[in-house]
Write a protein that holds these residues in place. Structure first.
Motif: not given
Ligand code: DC
Length: 232
Positions: A11, A115, A119, A136-137, A140-141, A196, A199
């Motif tokens: 990411d 998203r 996803t 980007r995620d 995290t996601t 999301s 991060r």
């Protein structure tokens, strides 16, 4: 060494060079590479082509959400390890890289329904592991349990410079200032959106590649991969 297949999540900010790193690592270790940003770009192109984005930038979210089940995104692997993005069967790889799409993609990527649909597709692509996915995620996601997570960063000026050189080499008539403005604007939207946001995952390994060559990045990443695999 363990022959276990893992998920590698890369990411970071736009134009941080993570796609190049991810693609080159995947091709070296025989994994599949997926550019998740290309999926957000393909949905953006669909929205533009179907007049779902007005000239003031407002998006017909209801129509776009309803159309999501009929938007099919595939990747065609190329012999050099790169991929071509297909939108409902058409090769849109070159079109999704143009400024028209870059300028509109962040608001599209902030839509919850978009998203959620992407996803799901991304998780399906990673079902059998042996995948390097950048975005980007992802750490995290999409794949919070990915065995290896990297967070890539570089200064906005350096990233804009790289993208500017890439675009002018392809013959796009853009100015450095416009590319920098697009990078800064996208950073802001990506970091501050509700769904999301961009991060760093707590267990990600940081890489600032502002002063690294592509070869240096490649060996840094491959070493970390080998180290991770050897511990499994
Ligand atoms: O990596 P890129 O610049 O091609 O990504 C295009 C846009 O898509 C970017 O503005 C952020 C968004 N994106 C996202 O929100 N989540 C991802 N996993 C990948 C990209």
């Amino acid at each position: 060494m363990s022959d276990k297949k893992i998920i590698i999540a890369l990411d970071g900010y736009s134009s941080s060079g993570k796609s190049t790193m991810a693609r080159r690592l995947a091709s070296k270790i025989g994994y599949r590479y997926i550019d998740s940003g290309a999926m957000y770009r393909a949905v953006t192109l669909y929205a533009l082509n179907n007049n779902l984005i007005a000239s003031d930038g407002s998006i017909d979210t209801a129509k776009l959400s309803a159309a999501l089940p009929s938007i099919k995104i595939d990747f065609k692997p190329m012999p050099d390890g790169s991929q071509r993005t297909l939108l409902n069967g058409c090769d849109v790889e070159d079109e999704i890289r143009q400024l028209r799409v870059s300028d509109n993609v962040s608001p599209i990527a902030a839509i919850k329904e978009v998203r959620s649909a992407l996803t799901d597709m991304q998780r399906e692509l990673g079902r059998n592991k042996a995948i390097v996915m950048d975005g980007r995620d992802i750490g995290t996601t999409v794949f919070p349990d990915a065995e290896l997570k990297i967070f890539v960063n570089a200064s906005a000026e350096m990233r804009a410079r790289r993208r500017f050189l890439e675009m002018t080499a392809k013959g796009d008539a853009v100015s450095y200032e416009d590319v920098l403005a697009n990078v800064v604007r996208r950073d802001h939207i990506d970091e501050t959106r509700q769904e999301s946001p961009l991060r760093r995952a707590d267990d990600a390994i940081d890489l600032d590649n502002s002063a690294m060559t592509i070869d240096q990045q490649d060996s840094w990443l491959e070493n970390i991969f080998r180290e991770t695999i050897s511990k499994l």
